[in-house]
Design a protein around this motif. Structure first.
Motif, PDB file in Angstrom:
ATOM      1  N   GLU A   1      -4.020   6.121  -1.595  1.00 56.03           N
ATOM      2  CA  GLU A   1      -5.301   5.801  -1.780  1.00 56.03           C
ATOM      3  C   GLU A   1      -5.697   4.361  -1.863  1.00 56.03           C
ATOM      4  N   ILE A   2      -4.624   3.754  -2.565  1.00 54.54           N
ATOM      5  CA  ILE A   2      -4.877   2.402  -2.937  1.00 54.54           C
ATOM      6  C   ILE A   2      -5.055   1.533  -1.303  1.00 54.54           C
ATOM      7  N   ALA A   3      -4.082   1.982  -0.492  1.00 58.31           N
ATOM      8  CA  ALA A   3      -3.875   1.564   0.917  1.00 58.31           C
ATOM      9  C   ALA A   3      -5.303   1.802   1.477  1.00 58.31           C
TER      10      ALA A   3
ATOM     11  N   ASN B   1      -1.973  -6.078  -3.433  1.00 54.42           N
ATOM     12  CA  ASN B   1      -1.622  -6.027  -4.996  1.00 54.42           C
ATOM     13  C   ASN B   1      -2.216  -6.898  -5.800  1.00 54.42           C
ATOM     14  N   ASN B   2      -3.440  -7.499  -5.210  1.00 53.98           N
ATOM     15  CA  ASN B   2      -4.385  -8.404  -5.791  1.00 53.98           C
ATOM     16  C   ASN B   2      -3.829  -9.614  -6.564  1.00 53.98           C
TER      17      ASN B   2
ATOM     18  N   LYS C   1       3.567   0.606 -10.350  1.00 53.06           N
ATOM     19  CA  LYS C   1       3.925   1.748 -10.988  1.00 53.06           C
ATOM     20  C   LYS C   1       3.195   3.019 -10.784  1.00 53.06           C
ATOM     21  N   VAL C   2       2.799   3.475  -9.410  1.00 53.94           N
ATOM     22  CA  VAL C   2       2.148   4.472  -9.078  1.00 53.94           C
ATOM     23  C   VAL C   2       3.054   5.441  -8.078  1.00 53.94           C
ATOM     24  N   SER C   3       2.321   6.731  -8.005  1.00 57.56           N
ATOM     25  CA  SER C   3       2.951   7.783  -7.175  1.00 57.56           C
ATOM     26  C   SER C   3       2.791   7.517  -5.866  1.00 57.56           C
ATOM     27  N   ARG C   4       3.254   7.871  -4.830  1.00 57.14           N
ATOM     28  CA  ARG C   4       2.955   7.488  -3.073  1.00 57.14           C
ATOM     29  C   ARG C   4       1.669   8.241  -2.754  1.00 57.14           C
TER      30      ARG C   4
ATOM     31  N   LYS D   1       4.217   2.866  11.111  1.00 58.37           N
ATOM     32  CA  LYS D   1       2.591   2.853  11.035  1.00 58.37           C
ATOM     33  C   LYS D   1       2.231   1.853   9.918  1.00 58.37           C
ATOM     34  N   ILE D   2       0.997   1.346   9.953  1.00 59.08           N
ATOM     35  CA  ILE D   2       0.289   0.518   9.106  1.00 59.08           C
ATOM     36  C   ILE D   2       0.378   1.126   7.794  1.00 59.08           C
ATOM     37  N   GLY D   3       0.191   2.361   7.578  1.00 62.37           N
ATOM     38  CA  GLY D   3      -0.145   2.970   6.178  1.00 62.37           C
ATOM     39  C   GLY D   3       1.519   2.856   5.481  1.00 62.37           C
ATOM     40  N   ASP D   4       2.618   2.916   6.198  1.00 58.74           N
ATOM     41  CA  ASP D   4       3.718   2.910   5.480  1.00 58.74           C
ATOM     42  C   ASP D   4       4.009   1.477   4.935  1.00 58.74           C
ATOM     43  N   LEU D   5       3.669   0.489   5.877  1.00 60.42           N
ATOM     44  CA  LEU D   5       3.816  -0.899   5.026  1.00 60.42           C
ATOM     45  C   LEU D   5       2.910  -1.268   3.921  1.00 60.42           C
ATOM     46  N   LEU D   6       1.768  -0.622   4.131  1.00 64.41           N
ATOM     47  CA  LEU D   6       0.832  -0.996   2.847  1.00 64.41           C
ATOM     48  C   LEU D   6       1.329  -0.102   1.826  1.00 64.41           C
ATOM     49  N   ILE D   7       1.871   1.105   1.934  1.00 66.54           N
ATOM     50  CA  ILE D   7       2.132   1.822   0.711  1.00 66.54           C
ATOM     51  C   ILE D   7       3.437   1.589   0.142  1.00 66.54           C
ATOM     52  N   GLU D   8       4.441   1.075   1.135  1.00 69.31           N
ATOM     53  CA  GLU D   8       5.527   0.525   0.593  1.00 69.31           C
ATOM     54  C   GLU D   8       5.551  -0.886  -0.239  1.00 69.31           C
ATOM     55  N   SER D   9       4.435  -1.681  -0.018  1.00 70.32           N
ATOM     56  CA  SER D   9       4.235  -2.657  -0.812  1.00 70.32           C
ATOM     57  C   SER D   9       3.525  -2.373  -2.028  1.00 70.32           C
TER      58      SER D   9
END
Ligand code: ATP
Length: 328
Positions: A133-135, A174-175, A125-128, A111-119
């Motif tokens: 949310e960032i994704a 990640n800016n 250093k943030v929770s999943r 899923k596209i979310g998994d790729l974004l969240i993993e990155s």
């Protein structure tokens, strides 16, 4: 010279491949710099060395490629001697890459979310939950419709343009200080192409970016400066406006004339002849066999001469000829 706002300063970068006849240089003494807010277009025909130049910035060159000389000063450190570990930390955090084919960056079974969240989790250093949310915000930033739902979609459930938006979100999540886009619009239809270029321009405004393209039209749309590459060398470099309105190198002129336009008066002129094959060797100017201005002086290699913010490697460029005429 490196100034505080300089993000990237590439000096005399050469890339070679070993062959039985010795190392064959495919990128030759390329130099350019990039400041915050600048977008550099690396423009040229297939095989001119654009992709290898940007792959070297991320140390993603083919395993047998060599860097016989040069420096890649990124945020003040030379990346040429950097370790694999240091480069793994840097990729995705400080440099984001947008490839031509979204499927090369988007794993079709994830899923596209998994790729974004993993990155996000790899570099911040943030929770999943926070990473999710960032994704969603990253997908919002690239104007993907219904981002909170689409985050759980697979790449094949999105259109080509939407997939490329996700790739841009992934590159920028990640800016990073530098975004690199290698032919990001080749696979897109014209309207989506314009939207994606506009998006890259918007994302680049707060950082810096390099757009690799064979299409001068795309570079003209979003780049603040352009470097034209031919046969592994930069042959002309300057601000996009200057280069576009007053191209000095005959190859740059030919590239601009080859951009298709909607006009009844503009004649589309493809560049005659072919670019040299990688195995061909030139002592002088590699554009000589195709150049309408070629003269005997072109049998010697023209140096890249910088003057008034423009650099040109041509013995016969307009400026050179004008100077010759005025001194007669
Ligand atoms: N793995 C490799 N081994 C040997 N030569 C290579 C390799 N990869 C690229 N080259 C050669 O290096 C030169 C530059 O290639 P590069 O892919 O950087 O060009 P390009 O301008 O990006 O072209 P394109 O738009 O087709 O990607 C070409 O002549 C190519 O044949």
């Amino acid at each position: 010279m490196t100034t505080p706002s300089t993000i990237l300063d590439v000096r005399d970068l050469s890339i070679a491949f070993p062959t039985k006849a010795g190392d064959r240089r495919v990128v030759n003494q390329v130099s350019f710099d990039l400041k915050r807010g600048e977008v550099l277009g690396l423009v040229g025909e297939s095989g001119s060395g654009k992709s290898l130049t940007v792959l070297s910035l991320m140390k993603l060159l083919p395993a047998n490629a060599l860097i016989p000389e040069g420096q890649i000063n990124f945020l003040g450190s030379d990346l040429v001697p950097a370790s694999d570990e240091a480069m793994r930390r840097l990729r995705g955090r400080d440099i984001g890459m947008i490839f031509q084919d979204p499927f090369s960056s988007l794993n079709p079974v994830r899923k596209i979310g998994d790729l974004l969240i993993e990155s996000v989790c790899r570099h911040q250093k943030v929770s999943r939950a926070k990473a999710r949310e960032i994704a969603i915000q990253a997908l919002t930033d690239v104007s993907l419709p219904a981002p909170a739902e689409r985050i759980d979609h697979y790449p094949h459930q999105l259109s080509g343009g939407q997939r490329q938006r996700v790739v841009i979100a992934l590159a920028a999540i990640n800016n990073p200080s530098l975004l690199i886009a290698d032919e990001p619009t080749t696979a897109l239809d014209p309207t989506v192409r314009m939207q994606v270029l506009g998006l890259i321009q918007r994302m680049a405004a707060e950082r810096s970016a390099i757009l690799v393209t064979h299409d001068f039209g795309a570079a003209a749309q979003i780049c603040t400066k352009v470097a034209v590459m031919y046969y592994g060398r930069i042959v002309e470099m300057g601000s996009t406006v200057d280069v576009l309105t007053n191209p000095q190198h005959p190859y740059t002129r030919a590239l601009i004339a080859a951009v298709p336009r909607f006009s009844t008066t503009h004649e589309f002129s493809p560049i005659p002849g072919d670019p040299p094959k990688a195995t061909e060797r030139f002592m002088g100017c590699s554009y000589l066999p195709r150049c309408p201005l070629a003269g005997d002086d072109c049998r010697a290699l023209p140096p890249l001469v910088a003057r008034n913010g423009r650099a040109v490697a041509c013995w016969r460029s307009a400026e050179t000829l004008a100077e010759e005429t005025s001194t007669r």
